[in-house]
Design a protein around this motif. Sequence first.
Motif, PDB file in Angstrom:
ATOM      1  N   ARG A 159      40.102  44.766  42.601  1.00  0.00           N
ATOM      2  CA  ARG A 159      38.349  45.646  42.677  1.00  0.00           C
ATOM      3  C   ARG A 159      37.996  44.309  43.366  1.00  0.00           C
ATOM      4  O   ARG A 159      37.045  44.648  44.580  1.00  0.00           O
ATOM      5  CB  ARG A 159      38.182  46.430  42.230  1.00  0.00           C
ATOM      6  N   THR A 160      37.574  42.996  43.362  1.00  0.00           N
ATOM      7  CA  THR A 160      36.442  42.484  43.672  1.00  0.00           C
ATOM      8  C   THR A 160      36.929  41.758  44.969  1.00  0.00           C
ATOM      9  O   THR A 160      38.257  41.414  45.374  1.00  0.00           O
ATOM     10  CB  THR A 160      36.558  40.874  42.676  1.00  0.00           C
ATOM     11  N   HIS A 161      35.859  40.863  45.741  1.00  0.00           N
ATOM     12  CA  HIS A 161      35.545  40.632  47.186  1.00  0.00           C
ATOM     13  C   HIS A 161      35.431  39.416  47.549  1.00  0.00           C
ATOM     14  O   HIS A 161      35.378  38.321  47.994  1.00  0.00           O
ATOM     15  CB  HIS A 161      34.940  41.692  47.638  1.00  0.00           C
ATOM     16  N   ARG A 204      39.400  36.506  43.024  1.00  0.00           N
ATOM     17  CA  ARG A 204      40.635  36.951  43.723  1.00  0.00           C
ATOM     18  C   ARG A 204      41.702  36.272  43.248  1.00  0.00           C
ATOM     19  O   ARG A 204      43.012  36.442  43.044  1.00  0.00           O
ATOM     20  CB  ARG A 204      40.737  37.511  44.944  1.00  0.00           C
ATOM     21  N   GLU A 231      36.081  52.808  39.124  1.00  0.00           N
ATOM     22  CA  GLU A 231      36.899  52.726  39.867  1.00  0.00           C
ATOM     23  C   GLU A 231      38.801  52.391  39.612  1.00  0.00           C
ATOM     24  O   GLU A 231      39.725  51.935  40.278  1.00  0.00           O
ATOM     25  CB  GLU A 231      37.189  51.460  41.213  1.00  0.00           C
ATOM     26  N   ASP A 232      38.527  52.630  38.628  1.00  0.00           N
ATOM     27  CA  ASP A 232      39.876  52.436  37.167  1.00  0.00           C
ATOM     28  C   ASP A 232      41.113  53.405  37.877  1.00  0.00           C
ATOM     29  O   ASP A 232      40.769  55.053  37.872  1.00  0.00           O
ATOM     30  CB  ASP A 232      40.075  52.326  35.687  1.00  0.00           C
ATOM     31  N   GLY A 269      38.021  48.119  38.409  1.00  0.00           N
ATOM     32  CA  GLY A 269      38.983  49.002  37.752  1.00  0.00           C
ATOM     33  C   GLY A 269      39.499  48.671  36.595  1.00  0.00           C
ATOM     34  O   GLY A 269      38.577  48.712  35.866  1.00  0.00           O
ATOM     35  N   GLU A 290      36.325  40.644  35.695  1.00  0.00           N
ATOM     36  CA  GLU A 290      36.424  40.739  36.995  1.00  0.00           C
ATOM     37  C   GLU A 290      34.848  41.752  35.895  1.00  0.00           C
ATOM     38  O   GLU A 290      33.328  40.764  37.442  1.00  0.00           O
ATOM     39  CB  GLU A 290      36.421  42.169  37.862  1.00  0.00           C
TER      40      GLU A 290
END
Length: 295
Positions: free
Chosen positions: A187-189, A194, A244-245, A272, A278
């Motif tokens: 989910r990380t930007h 990532r 957000e999982d 998530g 994260e």
Amino acid sequence: MPVTSPYAAALAAVPVREAEVAVLGSRTRYWEYGPLERPVDLVLVHGFRGDHHGLESVVSQLPGLRIVSPDIPGFGASTAMDGIHSVQGYGLWLRGFLDALDLVGTPLLGHSFGSIVVSHAVASGLPTSRVTLVNPIAADAMSGAYRALVPLSRLYFRLGRLMSHRVATAWYGMPLATRIMSLALVRTHDPALRRWIHDEHRRSFAAVGDVRALAESYDASLSTNVIAAAPGLTMPTLLVAGAEDHVAPIEGQRELAALVPHAELVVLPGVGHLIHYEKAVEAAAAIRTFLEADA
């Protein structure tokens, strides 16, 4: 070439010792972090297809605590155990592991599939003073956002059972399948984070371990959830959930928190099913506060 962990510097400052113990036919490797002069504060149980490395990011943020983290049988450096790698089988292994190290009663932490193992073992009578469940599996797999992928994953593992060990190892470690899974979970930007997460998944999934244990533990991961064990979690219980999982949706986490008699639910935004990667800093802060409550 492996990508450097963003937690590497913090982890390097934590003393670590590696050892092995025989439990139910498994040569179980485990890692002990932190100072020897204090009692063990926490025993970790990692998730499906992982090993102790996956939770080292959280360990790195808990300096001063003494933590024991095994590779569960059939994963990482631990060999398979005798019998079926079911939720009950892993529960018996966990009890045997704690018995062997004189750690029965120590606080336990389970991540993802580890949350099922820990919760069912405790509900079946394993004594512990506190339970922490990170990304707890609080719903049936067919109720989540990825329910359409469940029949495909069942087929994937079923086909692997029909292959020779060599072919199955290549099949289960297939880079394309690993990449699809990793992209679905992250989910990380943050591009650096990532890259590291994808590299972690690439390395851990390539190390298949025991193919029988892998297939059996996959079946175990779909066989039940933490909700089924909730009434038996009568001790203080911390639930650390990702907002957000999609593997373990937040609605299920709230239902679980309502069913566990003494539950505290911490919901981390913007993450998530990879809290341990994260949001390790935030998760560790919640865990430390929980462990130190009433101390």
